[in-house]
Design a protein around this motif. Structure first.
Motif, PDB file in Angstrom:
ATOM      1  N   ARG A 204     -28.243  33.205 113.148  1.00 61.76           N
ATOM      2  CA  ARG A 204     -27.366  33.367 111.978  1.00 61.76           C
ATOM      3  C   ARG A 204     -27.251  32.110 111.125  1.00 61.76           C
ATOM      4  N   GLU A 213     -21.706  29.907  94.391  1.00 58.82           N
ATOM      5  CA  GLU A 213     -20.314  29.579  94.120  1.00 58.82           C
ATOM      6  C   GLU A 213     -19.907  30.256  92.813  1.00 58.82           C
ATOM      7  N   PHE A 253      -9.582  23.174  99.225  1.00 57.73           N
ATOM      8  CA  PHE A 253      -9.703  23.140  97.756  1.00 57.73           C
ATOM      9  C   PHE A 253      -9.192  24.410  97.085  1.00 57.73           C
ATOM     10  N   THR A 254      -8.672  25.354  97.869  1.00 58.30           N
ATOM     11  CA  THR A 254      -8.062  26.548  97.267  1.00 58.30           C
ATOM     12  C   THR A 254      -6.697  26.789  97.908  1.00 58.30           C
ATOM     13  N   VAL A 283     -18.158  38.541 103.522  1.00 56.24           N
ATOM     14  CA  VAL A 283     -18.822  38.286 102.235  1.00 56.24           C
ATOM     15  C   VAL A 283     -18.771  36.797 101.898  1.00 56.24           C
ATOM     16  N   GLY A 284     -17.612  36.171 102.052  1.00 60.73           N
ATOM     17  CA  GLY A 284     -17.510  34.734 101.774  1.00 60.73           C
ATOM     18  C   GLY A 284     -16.060  34.301 101.666  1.00 60.73           C
ATOM     19  N   GLY A 310     -17.120  31.374  97.228  1.00 60.36           N
ATOM     20  CA  GLY A 310     -18.409  30.857  97.688  1.00 60.36           C
ATOM     21  C   GLY A 310     -18.967  31.786  98.749  1.00 60.36           C
ATOM     22  N   MET A 311     -20.197  32.228  98.525  1.00 62.99           N
ATOM     23  CA  MET A 311     -20.781  33.153  99.507  1.00 62.99           C
ATOM     24  C   MET A 311     -22.188  32.696  99.872  1.00 62.99           C
TER      25      MET A 311
HETATM   26  C1  FA5 Z   1     -17.733  27.237 102.173  1.00 62.85           C
HETATM   27  O1  FA5 Z   1     -18.760  26.560 102.232  1.00 62.85           O
HETATM   28  C2  FA5 Z   1     -16.798  27.133 100.989  1.00 62.85           C
HETATM   29  N1  FA5 Z   1     -17.260  26.086 100.119  1.00 62.85           N
HETATM   30  C3  FA5 Z   1     -16.714  28.478 100.287  1.00 62.85           C
HETATM   31  C4  FA5 Z   1     -15.648  28.549  99.255  1.00 62.85           C
HETATM   32  C5  FA5 Z   1     -15.955  28.292  97.930  1.00 62.85           C
HETATM   33  C6  FA5 Z   1     -14.338  28.848  99.608  1.00 62.85           C
HETATM   34  C7  FA5 Z   1     -14.963  28.341  96.953  1.00 62.85           C
HETATM   35  C8  FA5 Z   1     -13.331  28.896  98.668  1.00 62.85           C
HETATM   36  C9  FA5 Z   1     -13.666  28.669  97.332  1.00 62.85           C
HETATM   37  P1  FA5 Z   1     -18.235  28.534 104.381  1.00 62.85           P
HETATM   38  O2  FA5 Z   1     -18.453  27.303 105.205  1.00 62.85           O
HETATM   39  O3  FA5 Z   1     -17.526  29.644 105.043  1.00 62.85           O
HETATM   40  O4  FA5 Z   1     -17.386  28.180 103.074  1.00 62.85           O
HETATM   41  O5  FA5 Z   1     -19.620  29.037 103.825  1.00 62.85           O
HETATM   42  C10 FA5 Z   1     -19.701  30.107 102.913  1.00 62.85           C
HETATM   43  C11 FA5 Z   1     -20.873  31.026 103.265  1.00 62.85           C
HETATM   44  O6  FA5 Z   1     -22.092  30.265 103.375  1.00 62.85           O
HETATM   45  C12 FA5 Z   1     -20.748  31.723 104.612  1.00 62.85           C
HETATM   46  O7  FA5 Z   1     -19.971  32.898 104.486  1.00 62.85           O
HETATM   47  C13 FA5 Z   1     -22.195  32.040 104.954  1.00 62.85           C
HETATM   48  O8  FA5 Z   1     -22.626  33.225 104.317  1.00 62.85           O
HETATM   49  C14 FA5 Z   1     -22.937  30.884 104.332  1.00 62.85           C
HETATM   50  N2  FA5 Z   1     -23.289  29.901 105.376  1.00 62.85           N
HETATM   51  C15 FA5 Z   1     -22.521  28.897 105.876  1.00 62.85           C
HETATM   52  N3  FA5 Z   1     -23.183  28.200 106.806  1.00 62.85           N
HETATM   53  C16 FA5 Z   1     -24.410  28.738 106.901  1.00 62.85           C
HETATM   54  C17 FA5 Z   1     -25.586  28.443 107.691  1.00 62.85           C
HETATM   55  N4  FA5 Z   1     -25.626  27.426 108.544  1.00 62.85           N
HETATM   56  N5  FA5 Z   1     -26.683  29.234 107.540  1.00 62.85           N
HETATM   57  C18 FA5 Z   1     -26.668  30.260 106.651  1.00 62.85           C
HETATM   58  N6  FA5 Z   1     -25.601  30.580 105.867  1.00 62.85           N
HETATM   59  C19 FA5 Z   1     -24.490  29.826 105.990  1.00 62.85           C
END
Ligand code: FA5
Length: 340
Positions: A204, A213, A253-254, A283-284, A310-311
């Motif tokens: 994963r 973003e 940040f949110t 989803v994110g 962010g997704m």
């Molecule tokens: C963030 O990185 C936040 N910056 C997201 C965010 C943006 C939140 C703006 C609020 C406002 P997170 O660490 O959960 O959040 O990563 C977001 C998405 O990136 C995950 O849901 C996943 O789909 C993807 N992701 C994270 N790490 C990995 C990985 N190592 N490999 C593949 N996809 C990944």
């Protein structure tokens, strides 16, 4: 001595003329020019000559060697040409046969997914804002309300270039860059791009992956705008009947922060292996832009509000196409890539 050299050269040339097939060529070469060949032997015999005779004879032997080498190459070429002509003459050539089709390349699955995401958000009025993959600690963390030594840093395992520079762990630093460049104007952008995390690679998780973003800043932007935007996006991307689930979460940040799930498109919420029998797929992350972050971007939080999300890009594509392992994306195996 010199006369005997002349007659040896003549003999070698006559013998070469008699070579008619490719398989005889190495035999001739060995006999005359090989390590134990007759011409090479002559050089060894130079020691037995008088000092006056030696230089002239040495020079003549070298001339003979070069001459024979050239004659050999020309003869080899001539035999090969004759063989090729003979085979072309004997093979029937059907010039009416259709040519072999050239397989054109196509876009990588990640690029296809990114293009689809961009298209959907473009239809909703979002512009694309690109920001650097190599970021400062200040942009990647501090300006996003994550000071040094803040425990939230553990949420992002980081590749450090040096004390101050990182490979961006998420696309969120683009929020600050975009706000600073927009100088007090309303914002509606997506920030797609590659991110890096110092993580163990698993089915994963990759250490390089893409994120998308989103950032909207304006007057009286609310949580309902965020939820409506994500709902519209999910229905365009995954089908009109998709349901949404919002859970409370935490990102520095949110505020407030949420995590968005949709009902599993494979089992329609009943529970299956892909959704780990929960009926829901992640989803994110998202939320309302934190006042400190607005301020760091040059927007007065008393006047402005905004939302961000962010997704991932690969994980949703995996769900969509039932891909079981993220490592296939960048393993360069054409058998995988050709399927999409
Ligand atoms: C963030 O990185 C936040 N910056 C997201 C965010 C943006 C939140 C703006 C609020 C406002 P997170 O660490 O959960 O959040 O990563 C977001 C998405 O990136 C995950 O849901 C996943 O789909 C993807 N992701 C994270 N790490 C990995 C990985 N190592 N490999 C593949 N996809 C990944």
């Amino acid at each position: 001595m010199l006369e005997s050299l002349d007659s040896l050269q003549k003999e070698a040339m006559e013998s070469l003329d008699r070579v008619a097939g490719l398989e005889e060529l190495p035999v001739w070469y060995r006999e005359w020019l090989g390590r134990k060949g007759r011409v090479t032997d002559l050089s060894r015999g130079l020691g037995g000559l008088s000092p006056e005779e030696r230089p002239q004879a040495g020079q003549r032997i070298n001339q003979i060697k070069q001459g024979l080498e050239q004659a050999f190459e020309a003869h080899q070429q001539a035999i090969e040409n004759r063989a090729l002509e003979a085979s072309l003459g004997s093979e029937a050539l059907d010039i009416t046969l259709p040519g072999r089709p050239l397989a054109p390349g196509h876009l990588h699955l990640t690029t296809q997914t990114l293009r689809r995401l961009r298209q959907i958000f473009a239809e909703m009025g979002f512009q694309v804002f690109e920001t650097p993959e190599v970021e400062t600690d200040e942009m990647n963390f501090e300006m996003l309300n994550i000071p040094p030594y803040h425990p939230a840093r553990d949420m992002w395992d980081t590749f450090w270039v040096n004390d101050q520079v990182v490979l961006r762990t998420h696309t969120s630093p683009g929020q600050i860059r975009c706000m600073r460049q927009s100088k007090g104007q309303p914002i509606r952008v997506i920030l797609p791009g590659k991110c890096y995390r110092y993580e163990a690679i698993t089915p994963r998780s990759e250490h390089q992956f893409f994120q998308m973003e989103g950032l909207v800043v304006g007057h009286s932007i609310r949580m309902t705008d965020l939820i409506g935007t994500i709902r519209d996006f999910i229905r365009k991307m995954y089908g009109e009947s998709r349901k949404l689930r919002i859970r409370g979460s935490y990102f520095p940040f949110t505020e407030p922060s949420i995590e968005v799930d949709m009902d599993c498109m494979l089992c329609r919420g009943k529970g299956c292996r892909v959704c780990k029998h929960t009926g829901w797929l992640e989803v994110g992350g998202a939320g309302m832009v934190h006042p400190v972050v607005l301020q760091n971007g040059g927007y007065d939080p008393e006047e402005w509000s905004g939302f961000a999300f962010g997704m991932g890009v690969e994980r949703p594509a995996m769900l969509h196409h039932r891909i079981e392992d993220i490592r296939f994306f960048y393993g360069n195996d054409l058998r995988f890539l050709r399927q999409f």
